[in-house]
Design a protein around this motif. Structure first.
Motif, PDB file in Angstrom:
ATOM      1  N   UNK A 198     -46.079 -49.130  16.034  1.00  0.00           N
ATOM      2  CA  UNK A 198     -46.971 -48.922  16.756  1.00  0.00           C
ATOM      3  C   UNK A 198     -48.033 -49.934  16.687  1.00  0.00           C
ATOM      4  N   UNK A 199     -48.368 -50.554  15.387  1.00  0.00           N
ATOM      5  CA  UNK A 199     -49.211 -51.690  15.270  1.00  0.00           C
ATOM      6  C   UNK A 199     -48.931 -52.912  16.048  1.00  0.00           C
ATOM      7  N   UNK A 200     -47.420 -53.136  16.197  1.00  0.00           N
ATOM      8  CA  UNK A 200     -47.054 -54.242  17.038  1.00  0.00           C
ATOM      9  C   UNK A 200     -47.175 -54.207  18.745  1.00  0.00           C
ATOM     10  N   UNK A 201     -47.197 -52.803  19.041  1.00  0.00           N
ATOM     11  CA  UNK A 201     -47.341 -52.755  20.519  1.00  0.00           C
ATOM     12  C   UNK A 201     -49.036 -52.947  20.693  1.00  0.00           C
ATOM     13  N   UNK A 202     -49.892 -52.353  19.830  1.00  0.00           N
ATOM     14  CA  UNK A 202     -50.992 -52.385  19.749  1.00  0.00           C
ATOM     15  C   UNK A 202     -51.540 -53.907  19.958  1.00  0.00           C
ATOM     16  N   UNK A 203     -51.271 -54.482  18.973  1.00  0.00           N
ATOM     17  CA  UNK A 203     -51.661 -55.999  18.848  1.00  0.00           C
ATOM     18  C   UNK A 203     -51.142 -57.061  19.977  1.00  0.00           C
ATOM     19  N   UNK A 204     -50.098 -56.709  20.489  1.00  0.00           N
ATOM     20  CA  UNK A 204     -49.608 -57.606  21.589  1.00  0.00           C
ATOM     21  C   UNK A 204     -49.944 -57.109  22.952  1.00  0.00           C
ATOM     22  N   UNK A 205     -50.360 -55.992  23.184  1.00  0.00           N
ATOM     23  CA  UNK A 205     -50.901 -55.473  24.495  1.00  0.00           C
ATOM     24  C   UNK A 205     -52.156 -56.100  24.546  1.00  0.00           C
ATOM     25  N   UNK A 206     -52.971 -56.139  23.486  1.00  0.00           N
ATOM     26  CA  UNK A 206     -54.166 -56.797  23.440  1.00  0.00           C
ATOM     27  C   UNK A 206     -54.038 -58.391  23.576  1.00  0.00           C
ATOM     28  N   UNK A 579     -60.000 -51.583  23.336  1.00  0.00           N
ATOM     29  CA  UNK A 579     -59.453 -50.761  22.362  1.00  0.00           C
ATOM     30  C   UNK A 579     -58.781 -49.654  22.331  1.00  0.00           C
ATOM     31  N   UNK A 580     -59.357 -48.592  23.310  1.00  0.00           N
ATOM     32  CA  UNK A 580     -58.848 -47.405  23.671  1.00  0.00           C
ATOM     33  C   UNK A 580     -57.605 -47.665  24.375  1.00  0.00           C
ATOM     34  N   UNK A 581     -57.445 -48.494  25.082  1.00  0.00           N
ATOM     35  CA  UNK A 581     -56.157 -48.938  25.847  1.00  0.00           C
ATOM     36  C   UNK A 581     -55.061 -49.223  24.954  1.00  0.00           C
ATOM     37  N   UNK A 582     -55.046 -50.014  24.198  1.00  0.00           N
ATOM     38  CA  UNK A 582     -54.124 -50.517  22.883  1.00  0.00           C
ATOM     39  C   UNK A 582     -53.719 -49.216  22.052  1.00  0.00           C
ATOM     40  N   UNK A 583     -55.034 -48.598  21.489  1.00  0.00           N
ATOM     41  CA  UNK A 583     -54.778 -47.407  20.896  1.00  0.00           C
ATOM     42  C   UNK A 583     -53.785 -46.252  21.444  1.00  0.00           C
ATOM     43  N   UNK A 584     -54.116 -45.789  22.718  1.00  0.00           N
ATOM     44  CA  UNK A 584     -53.315 -44.721  23.458  1.00  0.00           C
ATOM     45  C   UNK A 584     -51.878 -45.293  23.571  1.00  0.00           C
ATOM     46  N   UNK A 585     -51.845 -46.533  24.129  1.00  0.00           N
ATOM     47  CA  UNK A 585     -50.499 -46.951  24.496  1.00  0.00           C
ATOM     48  C   UNK A 585     -49.487 -47.107  23.256  1.00  0.00           C
ATOM     49  N   UNK A 587     -49.681 -45.362  20.157  1.00  0.00           N
ATOM     50  CA  UNK A 587     -49.316 -44.117  19.739  1.00  0.00           C
ATOM     51  C   UNK A 587     -48.238 -43.712  20.665  1.00  0.00           C
ATOM     52  N   UNK A 588     -48.593 -43.594  22.021  1.00  0.00           N
ATOM     53  CA  UNK A 588     -47.355 -43.003  22.893  1.00  0.00           C
ATOM     54  C   UNK A 588     -46.209 -43.576  22.869  1.00  0.00           C
ATOM     55  N   UNK A 589     -46.189 -45.023  22.787  1.00  0.00           N
ATOM     56  CA  UNK A 589     -44.964 -45.732  22.987  1.00  0.00           C
ATOM     57  C   UNK A 589     -44.181 -45.844  21.684  1.00  0.00           C
ATOM     58  N   UNK A 590     -44.550 -45.432  20.490  1.00  0.00           N
ATOM     59  CA  UNK A 590     -43.881 -45.579  19.451  1.00  0.00           C
ATOM     60  C   UNK A 590     -43.053 -44.486  18.959  1.00  0.00           C
TER      61      UNK A 590
END
Length: 735
Positions: A198-206, A579-585, A587-590
């Protein structure tokens, strides 16, 4: 000495408590450091709020998972004699502790970043002191919580299941105690997987959004205050590289110790500790490593602006490793009897010490090799820089080639470590080698966590438009941080490989099988399916980053298009939407990658049996280790190739800087490498460990009851002749 001998089992959690107390003192010191002007504090506040919002959203989802998993575990604990419903409590404690370990790291990182920026206004030495102290808070917190939690729970279960029953330490009662304790490791690794993915998807999307639109399209730095994705990018450094890494190594630390304890139960030890010395040894080694990591942090300092930050970190790292190695000799000689045997393999206490040394050497060599392949100025990174001169495609080709090449030496070192440690002390030697490698986790994690703190500090300096000399100091720290992050991931992958082998050996013992026969079609099929899982897991992670990055890119473009005045500093970007886009993505994708790791061993084990599950684990381990090394090293090399352009690079006699065509090609390579090194690659080590731990948990339920190995364990004084298929021709037999 008698006091230590009589109370060692109670002293081990105290060592963890010492680490936590030192962590608290360092936290207090960090909080006393100046935070700079109002603008710096405002930007740091955005980052801290975004990181906390992500953790709350993640914890909400994971709490549902933890409750459901605990109910299932509690029920399963009633089905076999070597488990207990208490495994659910152990699982919950492990999950909470793992989440708390990640929170400690994230919390201190969001406090240390702005303080590092302010420190960089005065000197590089002060900036290093603040950033590394912040990293050491995380390292000491993770190791301290692991030793305190595992040591305390072992005391409870040992008293409850063994001593209160007057049972043998080598019998089924101790097996039950360790099976219940395995729930702690399962909880820790489960949370670690979701935190890492989840953290990896968040940081790399941003990061991808900030790079592609900010750098390439708008021509502004990714950390420019005008870049709408910049806050999300800096939040991502904390939730992915700090909180995710903290939970990751917490899980590795616990799993390594647990696997060694499970194998230690099989050793009949005529010692002065009631026969549990082989079980206590990995916890004691971890406790000593924590103490010497504390000492090692004292050596990480520089005096002048020209001093090498990398050299200071290396001094602290090597001092902790050497001191731990020396202390391990005396600990092994004090605890263990002169001669022991596990599954027909005879060895001595000296052999155990040599296995620990093998583990420490493997860990050190893995770090050195990874540093070579990812450092600025070394041949691999220079080759990517040269290939950037001919375009984006050749840069990508060069990075892929470096990543693939970088797997060769680490795998040879790892194979040598496995062979050497097994030669000395059998399967217990392999496991205690992993424990030796992980002993200085506190120091390794401190070095790793300092990097994201320095990266955030540079971002705050850029957004605050501080003088170039400030950004120069933070860039110096950040460049070293990129290398230490890569070496940390290499260390984590290597430790995961040894840990998984130890967990695999423990699974074989509990499941009651004495061979994994790949001549059988179903076992071979399991091997191939296991080899495939890291690929589909990586695909899901990378695709998730791609989808989230597309949303981020579109949002950043929309803001540049629809909010007039951003580029002229007249309007504030809508950071919170990114921030909201990364958070939602995230949580959903993990969820799907996590489900694969948790459910696959259960399905295969219950349908096809333990031997096929063993084949699956073998495939996952080999494929996952290679994938993890390849992706982490390729991404690290791409990143530092890009960073090399900030000071200028010479290609064919011509010097190129930022915004040049070769630099733009390097940005593309770095963008490709981002999900490699920060999402998919680091998740591989959790994947292989988690699948091994799930297999160990279900082993009593799918165990083969009529087998030689069980007889050997339960009747230790009976002389037997056993030659297991996975032992090589040099295996020693009881005569």
């Amino acid at each position: 000495m008698d006091f230590l001998q009589n109370n060692l089992i109670y002293i081990i959690p105290v060592l963890g408590l010492i680490g936590i107390l030192v962590m608290v003192s360092k936290t207090i010191w960090i909080n006393k450091q100046p935070t700079g002007d109002d603008n710096m504090n405002r930007l740091a506040g955005y980052i801290a709020d975004g990181a906390m919002a992500f953790l709350k959203a993640e914890w909400k989802i994971l709490s549902y998972f933890a409750i459901i998993a605990a109910i299932i575990l509690a029920y399963s604990g009633t089905l076999v004699g070597t488990s207990s419903p208490l495994i659910a409590i152990s699982f919950i404690i492990g999950a909470i502790t793992s989440a708390f370990a990640g929170y400690i790291g994230m919390n201190i990182a969001t406090k240390s970043n702005v303080r590092t920026t302010q420190a960089a206004r005065s000197s590089l030495a002060k900036a290093l002191q603040v950033s590394f102290t912040g990293g050491s808070v995380m390292g000491l917190g993770v190791a301290g919580l692991a030793i305190l939690g595992l040591g305390s729970l072992f005391i409870v279960f040992y008293v409850l299941f063994v001593t209160s029953q007057g049972a043998s330490v080598n019998g089924k009662e101790m097996e039950t105690a360790l099976e219940v304790l395995a729930g702690f490791s399962l909880g820790a690794e489960s949370i670690a997987l979701f935190a890492r993915v989840g953290g990896g998807i968040y940081t790399k999307a941003a990061d991808v959004g900030a790079d592609l639109v900010g750098k390439v399209e708008a021509g502004i730095p990714e950390d420019d205050v005008r870049n709408p994705a910049t806050i999300a990018d800096n939040v991502g450094d904390n939730v992915g590289d700090v909180a995710g890494m903290g939970a990751d190594l917490f899980g590795s630390y616990v799993a390594t110790i647990l696997a060694t304890m499970v194998l230690g139960r099989e050793i009949v030890s005529l010692d002065n500790f009631g026969g549990i010395a082989p079980i206590l040894l990995p916890m004691l080694i971890a406790g000593l490593g924590l103490l010497f990591s504390i000492i090692g942090t004292l050596f990480v300092k520089i005096k002048n602006e020209t001093d090498s930050v990398q050299a200071a970190l290396n001094l602290g790292n090597w001092s902790s490793i050497i001191l731990t190695a020396i202390a391990s000799f005396f600990a092994v000689k004090w605890l263990l009897p002169q001669s022991m045997s596990i599954r027909g393999y005879d060895f001595t206490s000296t052999d155990v010490f040599l296995s620990i040394i093998v583990g420490l050497i493997v860990g050190a060599l893995m770090s050195i090799i990874t540093e070579y392949y990812t450092s600025i100025g070394k041949r691999p990174v220079q080759s990517i820089i040269r290939q950037s001169s001919t375009g984006h495609a050749t840069n990508v080709i060069g990075g892929l080639a470096v990543g693939m090449e970088s797997t060769m030496l680490p795998m040879i070192v790892l194979a040598g470590g496995i062979y050497g440690s097994y030669h000395f002390a059998g399967l217990y030697g392999v496991s205690i080698a992993a424990a030796g490698m992980m002993a200085t986790t506190a120091m390794q994690l401190a070095i790793d966590a300092f990097g994201p703190i320095a990266d955030n500090a540079g971002g705050i300096a850029e957004m605050s438009q501080l003088p170039d000399e400030v950004r120069g100091r933070t860039d110096n720290l950040d460049a070293v941080g990129n290398t230490t992050a890569a070496t940390g991931k290499g260390f984590a992958i290597a430790s995961a490989a040894l840990t998984s082998l130890a967990l695999f050996a423990a699974f074989v013992g509990v499941a009651g099988i004495d061979r994994i026969d790949i001549y059988k079609a179903d076992v071979l099929a399991g091997l191939f399916v296991g080899g495939m899982i890291p690929f589909i897991f990586s695909s899901l992670c990378i695709s998730a980053v791609g989808r989230a990055a597309m949303d981020m890119v579109n949002e950043v473009r929309r803001q540049f298009r629809e909010i007039p005045g951003i580029m002229e500093y007249k309007a504030r970007p809508e950071y919170e939407k990114c921030v909201a886009i990364s958070t939602q993505a995230s949580i959903r994708e993990m969820m799907l990658p996590g489900a694969i790791a948790l459910i696959t061993p259960v399905v295969v084990g219950f349908i096809f049996g333990p031997e096929v599950l063993g084949g699956l684990l073998a495939g996952v381990t080999v494929s996952g280790v290679l994938m993890g090394m390849f992706q982490s090293n390729a991404g690290g090399a791409w990143d530092n190739a890009k960073k090399s352009f900030e000071k200028g690079v010479v290609i064919d006699g011509e010097t190129h800087y930022k915004k040049s065509e070769p630099h733009k090609a390097s940005v593309t390579g770095d963008t490709v490498g981002d999900p490699f090194k920060d999402t998919s690659g680091p998740s591989m080590n959790i994947l292989i460990k988690l699948m091994s731990i799930v297999s160990l948990i279900i082993a009593p339920h799918i165990a083969v009851t009529d087998h030689k190995l069980a007889k050997h364990v339960d009747e230790p004084l009976v002389k037997t002749e056993i030659r297991l298929n996975y032992n090589n021709s040099s295996v020693k037999e009881n005569k």
